[in-house]
Scaffold this motif. Structure first.
Motif, mmCIF file in Angstrom:
data_model
loop_
_atom_site.group_PDB
_atom_site.id
_atom_site.type_symbol
_atom_site.label_atom_id
_atom_site.label_comp_id
_atom_site.label_asym_id
_atom_site.label_seq_id
_atom_site.Cartn_x
_atom_site.Cartn_y
_atom_site.Cartn_z
ATOM 1 N N LEU A 81 69.808 -40.698 48.743
ATOM 2 C CA LEU A 81 69.767 -42.169 48.632
ATOM 3 C C LEU A 81 68.386 -42.715 48.971
ATOM 4 N N PHE A 82 67.641 -41.991 49.813
ATOM 5 C CA PHE A 82 66.321 -42.502 50.203
ATOM 6 C C PHE A 82 65.319 -42.425 49.042
ATOM 7 N N ARG A 139 82.659 -47.907 58.360
ATOM 8 C CA ARG A 139 82.914 -47.958 59.803
ATOM 9 C C ARG A 139 82.028 -46.970 60.559
ATOM 10 N N ALA A 140 81.775 -45.821 59.948
ATOM 11 C CA ALA A 140 80.917 -44.840 60.628
ATOM 12 C C ALA A 140 79.543 -45.453 60.882
ATOM 13 N N GLY A 195 86.623 -52.228 54.737
ATOM 14 C CA GLY A 195 87.670 -51.218 54.846
ATOM 15 C C GLY A 195 88.901 -51.716 55.558
ATOM 16 N N SER A 225 81.150 -41.482 52.197
ATOM 17 C CA SER A 225 81.909 -40.332 51.667
ATOM 18 C C SER A 225 83.135 -40.746 50.861
ATOM 19 N N GLY A 230 72.427 -37.486 44.572
ATOM 20 C CA GLY A 230 71.013 -37.441 44.955
ATOM 21 C C GLY A 230 70.804 -38.021 46.334
ATOM 22 N N ARG A 286 77.259 -43.631 56.932
ATOM 23 C CA ARG A 286 76.590 -42.800 57.937
ATOM 24 C C ARG A 286 75.332 -42.145 57.358
ATOM 25 N N GLY A 287 75.343 -41.928 56.046
ATOM 26 C CA GLY A 287 74.197 -41.319 55.380
ATOM 27 C C GLY A 287 72.919 -42.134 55.491
ATOM 28 N N ASN A 311 75.373 -40.371 46.445
ATOM 29 C CA ASN A 311 75.698 -39.435 47.524
ATOM 30 C C ASN A 311 75.090 -38.082 47.179
HETATM 31 P P1 FAD Z 1 80.811 -39.939 56.416
HETATM 32 O O1 FAD Z 1 82.222 -39.644 56.096
HETATM 33 O O2 FAD Z 1 80.161 -39.159 57.502
HETATM 34 O O3 FAD Z 1 79.984 -39.809 55.075
HETATM 35 C C1 FAD Z 1 78.596 -39.894 55.017
HETATM 36 C C2 FAD Z 1 78.205 -39.538 53.589
HETATM 37 O O4 FAD Z 1 76.825 -39.721 53.429
HETATM 38 C C3 FAD Z 1 78.513 -38.086 53.210
HETATM 39 O O5 FAD Z 1 79.335 -38.065 52.071
HETATM 40 C C4 FAD Z 1 77.149 -37.487 52.932
HETATM 41 O O6 FAD Z 1 77.165 -36.545 51.866
HETATM 42 C C5 FAD Z 1 76.349 -38.698 52.544
HETATM 43 N N1 FAD Z 1 74.911 -38.579 52.798
HETATM 44 C C6 FAD Z 1 74.289 -38.190 53.929
HETATM 45 N N2 FAD Z 1 72.943 -38.248 53.773
HETATM 46 C C7 FAD Z 1 72.723 -38.701 52.526
HETATM 47 C C8 FAD Z 1 71.556 -38.958 51.771
HETATM 48 N N3 FAD Z 1 70.324 -38.797 52.305
HETATM 49 N N4 FAD Z 1 71.690 -39.366 50.493
HETATM 50 C C9 FAD Z 1 72.901 -39.538 49.935
HETATM 51 N N5 FAD Z 1 74.055 -39.302 50.609
HETATM 52 C C10 FAD Z 1 73.954 -38.886 51.888
HETATM 53 N N6 FAD Z 1 86.118 -46.545 57.620
HETATM 54 C C11 FAD Z 1 85.568 -47.586 56.948
HETATM 55 O O7 FAD Z 1 84.561 -47.432 56.248
HETATM 56 N N7 FAD Z 1 86.137 -48.837 57.058
HETATM 57 C C12 FAD Z 1 87.227 -49.067 57.815
HETATM 58 O O8 FAD Z 1 87.669 -50.233 57.886
HETATM 59 C C13 FAD Z 1 87.824 -47.989 58.498
HETATM 60 N N8 FAD Z 1 88.957 -48.157 59.238
HETATM 61 C C14 FAD Z 1 89.531 -47.070 59.818
HETATM 62 C C15 FAD Z 1 90.757 -47.239 60.502
HETATM 63 C C16 FAD Z 1 91.357 -46.141 61.073
HETATM 64 C C17 FAD Z 1 92.663 -46.345 61.767
HETATM 65 C C18 FAD Z 1 90.747 -44.878 61.006
HETATM 66 C C19 FAD Z 1 91.417 -43.691 61.626
HETATM 67 C C20 FAD Z 1 89.556 -44.711 60.362
HETATM 68 C C21 FAD Z 1 88.925 -45.811 59.757
HETATM 69 N N9 FAD Z 1 87.705 -45.672 59.101
HETATM 70 C C22 FAD Z 1 87.215 -46.716 58.402
HETATM 71 C C23 FAD Z 1 86.899 -44.449 59.204
HETATM 72 C C24 FAD Z 1 86.998 -43.522 58.019
HETATM 73 O O9 FAD Z 1 88.079 -42.615 58.217
HETATM 74 C C25 FAD Z 1 85.702 -42.695 57.872
HETATM 75 O O10 FAD Z 1 85.454 -42.015 59.056
HETATM 76 C C26 FAD Z 1 84.487 -43.550 57.525
HETATM 77 O O11 FAD Z 1 84.758 -44.389 56.425
HETATM 78 C C27 FAD Z 1 83.336 -42.618 57.154
HETATM 79 O O12 FAD Z 1 82.196 -43.372 56.935
HETATM 80 P P2 FAD Z 1 81.029 -42.788 56.027
HETATM 81 O O13 FAD Z 1 81.545 -42.494 54.681
HETATM 82 O O14 FAD Z 1 79.874 -43.702 56.162
HETATM 83 O O15 FAD Z 1 80.627 -41.453 56.818
#
Ligand code: FAD
Length: 326
Positions: free
Chosen positions: A310-311, A240-241, A255, A272, A308, A214-215, A291
């Protein structure tokens, strides 16, 4: 001599898939311990010429099942071909790659053979004379070992990129057995094969993966991951996000509900480290996390952490790797 440890030799575009060699390595070890032979089974059209490579990686015998109707993979055609061969020869074990094709075929063949099936195995060994299969459970939090004391064949799908590829022995030839196949009715009709044009490796087989979460903040921003991936010869993955936000297609999701990967190097950018994401990439050999949050969960599993933005960090890495790798 027992009835054989079999490996389903998956191939694509005229090339044997790496997981086949990984399976041949472990099949060879088991076969030597059990005084059995290793047989590879290859199905398709004009695939006989791939048999020699299978011998070099440990197969004693290669069953070649060729037919025009088997030119493309179909569940019906390949299931019938493999299940019939197995019913005739009654092998001790059959291993298939835990790939899209292997998972589909293994389930169907196991049903035909009335065999159990242990999926997504990360280890195969002989313990007390039993073929013992290890697989992750609870999203990779624990491992379970499975044996099949009596029922044969032992059937398993093996996670790609986990077992080592054995050293090929140039000139080691396998006995090639051409098998007549009668594919029968195939209900699936392949009308067109649409190939995604990409020079990047397939996610589940890549040695290096650069993944974004998501970042990344937008689909356009994935471009910086692609640039890094292209310098490293890597595949691009996503959380997934990121997929849910429309930054990347589902085919890139890593995932629990996406793909399971085991690269040599996994670079997680703006991810995350949720348990469901770790379930798909936790067995990567080296994990690098970028991150901006020093408390992010991903740092608990990372071998190297970069706190840090990421960009800033990703383009810097791309520049430096480009200098190093030319
Ligand atoms: P976030 O948790 O929102 O993390 C974003 C991160 O980016 C944060 O840590 C933040 O500090 C960092 N960030 C933001 N901006 C910057 C920047 N400029 N520079 C550096 N870092 C930055 N997830 C999966 O990935 N795969 C799956 O297969 C999967 N299956 C799931 C199945 C079920 C049944 C459920 C309930 C959930 C599932 N999920 C899955 C979702 C999972 O729980 C998380 O919601 C998801 O992995 C979060 O994605 P993320 O880390 O990209 O987003």
């Amino acid at each position: 001599m027992g009835k054989g440890i079999w490996v389903y030799a998956e191939h694509k575009d005229g090339k044997i898939k790496k997981v086949t060699y990984e399976m041949l390595g472990v099949a060879r070890q088991l076969a030597d311990q059990l005084a059995e032979e290793v047989a590879a089974v290859i199905i398709g059209k004009e695939v006989g010429e791939l048999a020699s490579a299978l011998g070099e990686y440990g197969a004693d015998k290669v069953y070649v099942l060729e037919n025009d109707a088997l030119a493309e993979y179909t569940t019906d055609g390949y299931t019938r071909a493999l299940a019939r061969l197995a019913l005739e020869h009654q092998p001790t074990a059959i291993f298939l790659g835990c790939t899209v094709q292997g998972r589909d075929l293994a389930a169907q063949v196991a049903q035909r053979l009335q065999a159990g099936l242990c999926t997504d195995c990360t280890k195969v060994e002989l313990q007390d004379g039993q073929i013992t299969l290890t697989r992750p459970i609870y999203a990779g939090k624990a491992f379970v070992q499975a044996i099949s004391p009596e029922a044969r064949p032992v059937m398993a799908t093996i996670r790609p990129n986990v077992l080592p590829v054995p050293q090929p022995q140039g000139g080691r030839a396998a006995e090639v057995v051409q098998v007549d196949v009668e594919p029968g009715d195939i209900r699936q009709v392949i009308k067109e094969v649409v190939r995604q044009v990409s020079t990047r490796p397939e996610l589940t087989e890549a040695d290096i993966i650069v993944s974004g979460g998501r970042g990344m903040k937008s689909a356009e921003n994935f471009r910086i991951l692609e640039e890094l991936a292209d310098v490293l010869g890597a595949a691009v993955g996503a959380s997934r996000a990121a997929v849910d936000a429309g930054y990347a297609p589902h085919s890139m999701q890593v995932g629990q509900t996406g793909k399971t990967v085991s690269p040599q190097l996994y670079i997680a950018c703006g991810i995350s480290g949720a348990i469901q994401h770790l379930a798909g990439m936790g067995s990567s050999k080296v994990i690098v996390a970028i991150n901006k949050d020093p408390e992010a969960n991903i740092f608990k599993v990372a071998d190297y952490g970069i706190v840090g933005d990421l960009f800033e960090v990703v383009p810097l890495l791309t520049r430096e790797f480009r200098k190093l790798l030319g």
